[in-house]
Design a protein around this motif. Structure first.
Motif, short mmCIF file in Angstrom:
data_model
loop_
_atom_site.label_atom_id
_atom_site.label_comp_id
_atom_site.label_asym_id
_atom_site.label_seq_id
_atom_site.Cartn_x
_atom_site.Cartn_y
_atom_site.Cartn_z
N ILE A 98 -9.65 -9.42 -6.04
CA ILE A 98 -8.45 -10.26 -6.20
C ILE A 98 -8.84 -11.64 -6.72
N ARG A 99 -9.93 -12.18 -6.20
CA ARG A 99 -10.41 -13.50 -6.65
C ARG A 99 -10.75 -13.46 -8.14
N ASP A 118 -8.80 -5.55 -19.13
CA ASP A 118 -9.77 -5.98 -18.11
C ASP A 118 -9.11 -6.14 -16.74
N ILE A 119 -7.92 -6.72 -16.73
CA ILE A 119 -7.22 -6.94 -15.47
C ILE A 119 -6.73 -5.62 -14.89
N SER A 120 -6.22 -4.75 -15.75
CA SER A 120 -5.77 -3.44 -15.30
C SER A 120 -6.92 -2.64 -14.69
N ASN A 121 -8.09 -2.74 -15.29
CA ASN A 121 -9.26 -2.03 -14.75
C ASN A 121 -9.66 -2.57 -13.38
N ARG A 122 -9.56 -3.88 -13.21
CA ARG A 122 -9.87 -4.46 -11.89
C ARG A 122 -8.84 -3.99 -10.86
N CYS A 123 -7.59 -3.94 -11.27
CA CYS A 123 -6.55 -3.44 -10.36
C CYS A 123 -6.80 -1.98 -10.00
N ARG A 124 -7.30 -1.22 -10.96
CA ARG A 124 -7.60 0.18 -10.69
C ARG A 124 -8.68 0.30 -9.61
N SER A 125 -9.61 -0.65 -9.58
CA SER A 125 -10.66 -0.62 -8.55
C SER A 125 -10.13 -1.03 -7.18
N LEU A 126 -8.91 -1.60 -7.15
CA LEU A 126 -8.24 -1.90 -5.88
C LEU A 126 -7.51 -0.67 -5.34
N HIS A 127 -7.35 0.32 -6.19
CA HIS A 127 -6.52 1.48 -5.87
C HIS A 127 -7.22 2.33 -4.82
N LYS A 129 -7.79 4.44 -0.98
CA LYS A 129 -7.20 5.63 -0.37
C LYS A 129 -5.87 5.32 0.31
N VAL A 130 -5.72 4.06 0.72
CA VAL A 130 -4.49 3.67 1.43
C VAL A 130 -3.25 3.90 0.59
N ILE A 131 -3.36 3.65 -0.69
CA ILE A 131 -2.19 3.81 -1.56
C ILE A 131 -2.49 4.79 -2.68
N SER A 132 -3.33 5.78 -2.42
CA SER A 132 -3.74 6.72 -3.46
C SER A 132 -2.58 7.56 -3.99
N ASP A 133 -1.52 7.68 -3.20
CA ASP A 133 -0.37 8.48 -3.63
C ASP A 133 0.66 7.66 -4.42
N THR A 134 0.41 6.36 -4.51
CA THR A 134 1.34 5.48 -5.22
C THR A 134 1.12 5.62 -6.74
N PRO A 135 2.17 5.84 -7.53
CA PRO A 135 2.00 5.88 -8.99
C PRO A 135 1.32 4.59 -9.45
N PHE A 136 0.33 4.72 -10.31
CA PHE A 136 -0.46 3.56 -10.67
C PHE A 136 0.32 2.59 -11.55
N SER A 137 0.50 1.41 -11.05
CA SER A 137 1.03 0.28 -11.80
C SER A 137 0.18 -0.89 -11.38
N PRO A 138 -0.55 -1.52 -12.29
CA PRO A 138 -1.49 -2.58 -11.91
C PRO A 138 -0.89 -3.65 -11.01
N ARG A 139 0.29 -4.13 -11.35
CA ARG A 139 0.89 -5.19 -10.52
C ARG A 139 1.27 -4.65 -9.15
N VAL A 140 1.84 -3.45 -9.09
CA VAL A 140 2.23 -2.87 -7.81
C VAL A 140 1.02 -2.69 -6.91
N VAL A 141 -0.08 -2.20 -7.48
CA VAL A 141 -1.30 -2.01 -6.70
C VAL A 141 -1.83 -3.36 -6.21
N PHE A 142 -1.87 -4.35 -7.11
CA PHE A 142 -2.36 -5.69 -6.76
C PHE A 142 -1.56 -6.27 -5.60
N VAL A 143 -0.25 -6.20 -5.70
CA VAL A 143 0.62 -6.78 -4.68
C VAL A 143 0.53 -5.98 -3.37
N SER A 144 0.53 -4.65 -3.48
CA SER A 144 0.47 -3.81 -2.28
C SER A 144 -0.79 -4.04 -1.48
N ILE A 145 -1.92 -4.05 -2.18
CA ILE A 145 -3.20 -4.29 -1.49
C ILE A 145 -3.24 -5.69 -0.90
#
Length: 203
Positions: A98-99, A118-127, A129-145
């Motif tokens: 996140i930093r 580059d940012i989308s790839n970093r968000c993908r690394s936040l993805h 197991k907790v939200i593995s079933d969530t459809p991948f959207s970089p912003r959604v993943v970033f905010v959820s985590i």
């Protein structure tokens, strides 16, 4: 409010309103604003966690959190919390991602979004197991985590108990115990050392 929310607001006044205000404001932000605001919120959350686990000396603590102080940066707060056992290795890893996302937005004059490669790839690394079933959207993943991490940090802050800085334990009593030791056990050890190293018969 739920029972948890009532408890949180009782032991940490303003906690629930702070979280709700953050979540409400975040939805209005651009991608850049979202990244910067989220990092700032988590930075402040880590600061609160650290303060809850240090002695009650606000001036000394604040001095460490400003300018060139040892805990002035987001990165330093992450590392201090990790070393003190206040956050897990996995939370540390996620916070550092996140930093780095925050830094990409903050240090570039280009038009960036969470869909930038580059940012989308970093968000993908936040993805995780907790939200593995969530459809991948970089912003959604970033905010959820980020929400989940904020919850973990705030929960730890709420249950923390500040250590005490007792003069009796580390002041006069400790000095008196040291003196007593030196007068008895320490004196015997010293005599043995003198006997061993300075009173040998000449060879």
């Amino acid at each position: 409010m739920t029972n948890y929310e009532e408890y949180a607001d009782r032991v940490a006044p303003g906690h629930f309103n702070r979280v709700m205000r953050f979540r409400k404001e975040l939805t209005k932000e651009t991608d850049r604003g979202c990244a910067l605001m989220t990092a700032a919120f988590l930075d402040e959350s880590l600061k609160r966690l650290l303060e809850a686990n240090t002695v009650d000396d606000k001036k000394t603590f604040e001095n460490l959190c400003i300018g060139t102080g040892g805990m002035a940066t987001f990165s330093a707060k992450i590392e201090f919390c990790y070393l003190l056992g206040l956050i897990s290795a996995e939370t540390r890893r996620l916070l550092n991602i996140i930093r780095k996302i925050r830094n990409e937005f903050a240090h570039s004059m280009e038009i960036l979004s969470f869909d930038t490669e580059d940012i989308s790839n970093r968000c993908r690394s936040l993805h995780s197991k907790v939200i593995s079933d969530t459809p991948f959207s970089p912003r959604v993943v970033f905010v959820s985590i980020s929400y989940r991490i904020a919850g973990l940090i705030d929960g730890q802050t709420i249950i923390s108990r500040r250590p005490t800085n007792s003069d009796d334990e580390f002041g006069a009593d400790a000095f008196a115990k040291h003196q007593k030791y030196m007068e008895h056990e320490g004196k015997q050890v010293l005599e043995l050392l003198i006997e061993k190293y300075y009173k040998k018969d000449p060879e």
